[in-house]
Structure formats: C-alpha cells, structure tokens
Write a protein that holds these residues in place. Structure first.
Motif, short mmCIF file in Angstrom:
data_model
loop_
_atom_site.label_atom_id
_atom_site.label_comp_id
_atom_site.label_asym_id
_atom_site.label_seq_id
_atom_site.Cartn_x
_atom_site.Cartn_y
_atom_site.Cartn_z
N UNK A 326 81.76 18.59 44.74
CA UNK A 326 81.69 19.81 43.80
C UNK A 326 80.32 19.88 43.19
N UNK A 327 79.57 18.69 42.69
CA UNK A 327 78.35 18.85 42.43
C UNK A 327 77.30 19.50 43.52
N UNK A 328 77.53 19.07 44.80
CA UNK A 328 76.62 19.72 45.63
C UNK A 328 76.92 21.28 46.07
N UNK A 329 77.87 21.74 45.90
CA UNK A 329 78.35 23.33 45.95
C UNK A 329 78.01 23.67 44.72
N UNK A 330 77.75 23.15 43.55
CA UNK A 330 77.24 23.87 42.23
C UNK A 330 75.95 24.40 42.64
N UNK A 331 75.02 23.60 43.34
CA UNK A 331 73.57 23.62 43.58
C UNK A 331 72.80 23.07 42.53
#
Length: 460
Positions: A326-331
């Motif tokens: 989830x953090x990775x796709x938040x950018x």
C-alpha cells in the motif's frame, strides 16, 4: 449449461464498452469464446531472451595473498553463460516493457521478440529484486501495441482471467481461469515476497513476466510464480498487481534508476484473535504496531506502539507485506490516509510518504591496507543503512556493510553490529579504523548478529 453461461458473460464483457452483460444472439457468437480478447491483448505480450554471464566458483584460497602464488600458471575459474527465457508486456507504444526481475535483472544481453516477429535489443532501466519487477526500454521502438493497466484494487475473486506468455519456449500460449484469491502474501516462490493476485489459470516456466488480463483485455497482473511441488502447474499461480506495475512505470518514465520505496520505519504483526479480544476489536483484522523508529513518518504523525492500522487509502491492511504494498503504490512525495484504531475508537491520519532518510550521517568507512582487515566497510546504522541491510527498525550502532575478504574468513558477516574491539566500545565508524590499525597480536571482536551476541577471536 453453466459453461455456456461463462462464455456468454466473457463474450459480452469483451465486446461491449459498458459493464452490462448480454446473451449471445447466435451460435457463432458463442463459438468465438475468448478470441476477441486474445486478438486485442496478445500482440502486446512479448518473448524475452536474456543472456546472463556468471563467474565460476573460485577457491577461497585465491583471495589469500599467501596461497595465491601457488596458483600461478593456473587459469582462473571460467565464466559461464546462462540463457533465460521469459515473457514481458508492452506498456507504452514507445517501448516500455515490464517483466520479472528474475528473468532479466542480471542479464548482460536482452532480446525482445514481438508476436509479429520483430526483434529489439533492450536494457533494464528500472529493476527491483525484492518486488521481482523490471522495466525494460526497447531500442528504436515506436507505435507498438500496448495494454491498458487496470486498477487491480477493483479486481474481484471469481473474475475470468487469461494468462498469456511463452511457457517452456513453445511459443505464445493463452490459458484461462479465474482470479481465485486476493491479497496473497509470503506464499510465492522466487525473489518476490510481496502481495499477489492468485489465479488458477495454468502458469508454467516461461510464463514469468507475462500478462494476466481480464475479459476486457486490460492488464490486471504480471505472472511471476507458481506454488508447486512437482515443478508443474497445479492451478495456484501468483501475479504482481497492475497497480504496483503502474508505479514502477511512472518512476521509470521519470528517470529513476532504482525503485523508490516509501519508508515505514516501524515493525508490527498481523492481528490474532487473542490480540483482537484484548483490544476490544470485534474481528481480528488489522496490523498491530510493536516498534517505531523516532524518524518514522508514522511516529511523526502521532502513531505509537500498540496502535492498530486497519486501512490505507480505503484498502484493508492485515499484514506487513500488505502494508508495504500500500505504501509502494501511494508513491514517494505524497501522503496516505491511514485508518488507526486506538483505545476503542478509530480515526484517520495523513502520513507522509518519503524514502528512508540518510541521517544522521552514515560516515561509511572502508578500512585501508594499514589495518588488519583491509576492505572491511562499516557505517552508522541510520534509517537508510537499516533499509539497505534489512536490519531491525530499532538497530543502533556501527553496522558491517561489507566484511571484505579477510573479514569474511574471520567470521564477520554483512549486517553485523560491531559492539567492541579488544575491549574498546565502538560508537562510530572511525573507531573501527582506529582500533584495527595497531591492535596487537590478537583481535577480539564482539558483534551483535540479528539480536544474538557473537564473539570472534583471531591471531594475526
């Protein structure tokens, strides 16, 4: 009768712009099956041929100056060439292609072949071993067919799915199935240890990096691995969600050469029934925080040990891999809206997404030839070093970045924390250089290795 219904639904979804279903009007329409979807999606799936040159294993005595003279006149270990076969998906008409890192990540030569038999040389412009994703750029490519990326958060269990790739090198092949699971984590083989879509569409060696598409021909995932004991497909395959692929593509197009992963700076555990009861939760869902680094963006946002994270940006979070996804796709550079449960009540907190800070200064130091362990590299365990060495979030002290040839023989390992040398406490990297410059006839080192105390004693 049931099979005919599935074909009707797939045909309707593939041929209509809207999400409405329709009954086939003729036997000809029924007989088409998935053909319209395949015609649309298959040209964007490519075959990848990668060449990897590996150094043969050398005797450890080659690195010892004393024994090296005995090997004079003998050839060093020969390099060997390995060929890797896999698949990829064209994401843009100008030649950005996604595949698995384990297919192309270490390749020295990459050749990409399209369905119309055009060949392109390619290079990896952005790759990440942990997420098992690599973005390639084809040289001289223009006007290529590409697939649209669907928001994989909208994918549901039971949806029809097609896996397109080059299994066993036999040529492009299409297999069908359904999405049989979401939020699978820690179950895949290979490099990836993240968050996956699960499908029963047959996936075999060579399918790695290929497309998992829905009945509209949109990309929902990149096939990466299977769960098997025999080596064959048993109907349990895993695909990296398209939402993460989209973030990799964005960073590659922005010119990044290494994937920028937002730093959580915390550790925790999946919720259990007992923990849920003790916290007053009705269901055992969420991620319980156990430790936070002082510089963690979550700590700065007011989180503390014992808090429960239940959602990020509206999506459930139930494990560390889900949290990382989830953090990775938040950018990098934005914020994530995090739902927190504390003291019987829930609230929502904006948390900044940024990489692990390289502060305080790591003071990375490589010992020179005037020391007894030349080549030993150490650094202060700041957040950036903690991430680099995969250390515990609460790690402090001076960490071993590279033991060097002699340090490796002495038993020093990457990630060790140097506690003391010959009775002198080590507080900063320069202390290691100073204590090993003239240590005497014996060296006694106390290390902390993943929470365990290790004592080394060797004679010079």
């Amino acid at each position: 009768m049931f099979r005919g219904t599935l074909i009707a639904l797939s045909l309707a979804a593939a041929s209509m712009a809207s999400a409405e279903t329709a009954v086939p009007k003729s036997q000809a329409e029924i007989s088409l099956g998935f053909a319209p979807v395949v015609k649309q999606a298959a040209p964007a799936v490519v075959n990848i041929y990668a060449k990897i040159i590996r150094q043969g294993r050398a005797s450890p005595l080659f690195s010892d100056p004393f024994f090296r003279d005995f090997f004079q006149g003998r050839a060093a270990p020969r390099k060997r060439v390995e060929n890797s076969l896999g698949s990829g998906v064209i994401l843009t008409e100008d030649g950005y292609v996604v595949s698995n890192y384990h297919v192309v990540g270490m390749a020295t030569e990459i050749r990409v072949v399209t369905t119309d038999r055009r060949e392109f040389e390619a290079e990896v412009v952005l790759g990440d071993r942990e997420n098992d994703i690599a973005i390639l750029k084809l040289f001289g490519a223009q006007g290529l067919p590409s697939l649209d990326l669907r928001d994989s958060d909208q994918v549901e269990v039971g949806e029809l799915a097609l896996a397109i790739g080059n299994p066993f090198g036999v040529g492009q092949t299409v297999s069908s199935g359904i999405v049989s699971g979401l939020a699978r984590s820690g179950t895949a083989t290979g490099n990836a240890r993240g968050y996956f879509l699960q499908t029963d569409a047959p996936i075999n060696p060579g399918n790695s990096g290929g497309a998992l598409v829905d009945v509209n021909g949109d990309l929902i995932g990149i096939n990466t691995s299977i769960l098997t004991r025999s080596g064959g497909s048993n109907g349990i395959g895993f695909a990296i969600p398209a939402k993460l692929v989209a973030e990799f593509l964005r960073q590659a197009q922005d010119g990044s050469i290494a994937f920028q992963q937002p730093w959580a700076g915390m550790s925790g555990q999946q919720m259990t029934v007992d923990i849920a009861e003790s916290l007053g939760l009705h269901l055992p869902t969420g991620f319980v925080l156990s430790d936070l680094h002082p510089l963690s963006p979550f700590a700065k946002a007011g989180f503390r040990a014992g808090d429960v994270i239940t959602h990020m940006d509206g999506q459930e979070v139930n494990s560390p891999p889900e949290m990382k996804f989830r953090m990775a796709v938040a950018g990098i550079g934005g914020t994530a809206l995090v739902t927190r449960y504390r003291g019987g009540a829930s609230d929502q907190v904006d948390v900044a997404m940024h990489p692990a800070p390289d502060e305080p200064s790591a003071q990375e130091t490589t010992l020179d030839d005037y020391t007894v362990l030349p080549g030993l590299t150490v650094a202060r365990a700041n957040p950036a070093v903690i991430v680099r060495l995969a250390l515990s979030v609460s790690t402090e002290g001076v960490a071993v970045v590279d033991p060097g040839p002699l340090g490796n023989r002495a038993g020093i390992r990457r990630g060790d924390i140097v506690v003391s040398i010959n009775g002198h406490e080590i507080d900063a990297p320069p202390d290691v250089q100073r204590t090993l410059t003239d240590p005497g006839r014996w060296v006694r080192m106390v290390l902390n290795r993943r929470g365990q105390s290790v004592s080394l004693r060797f004679r010079l």
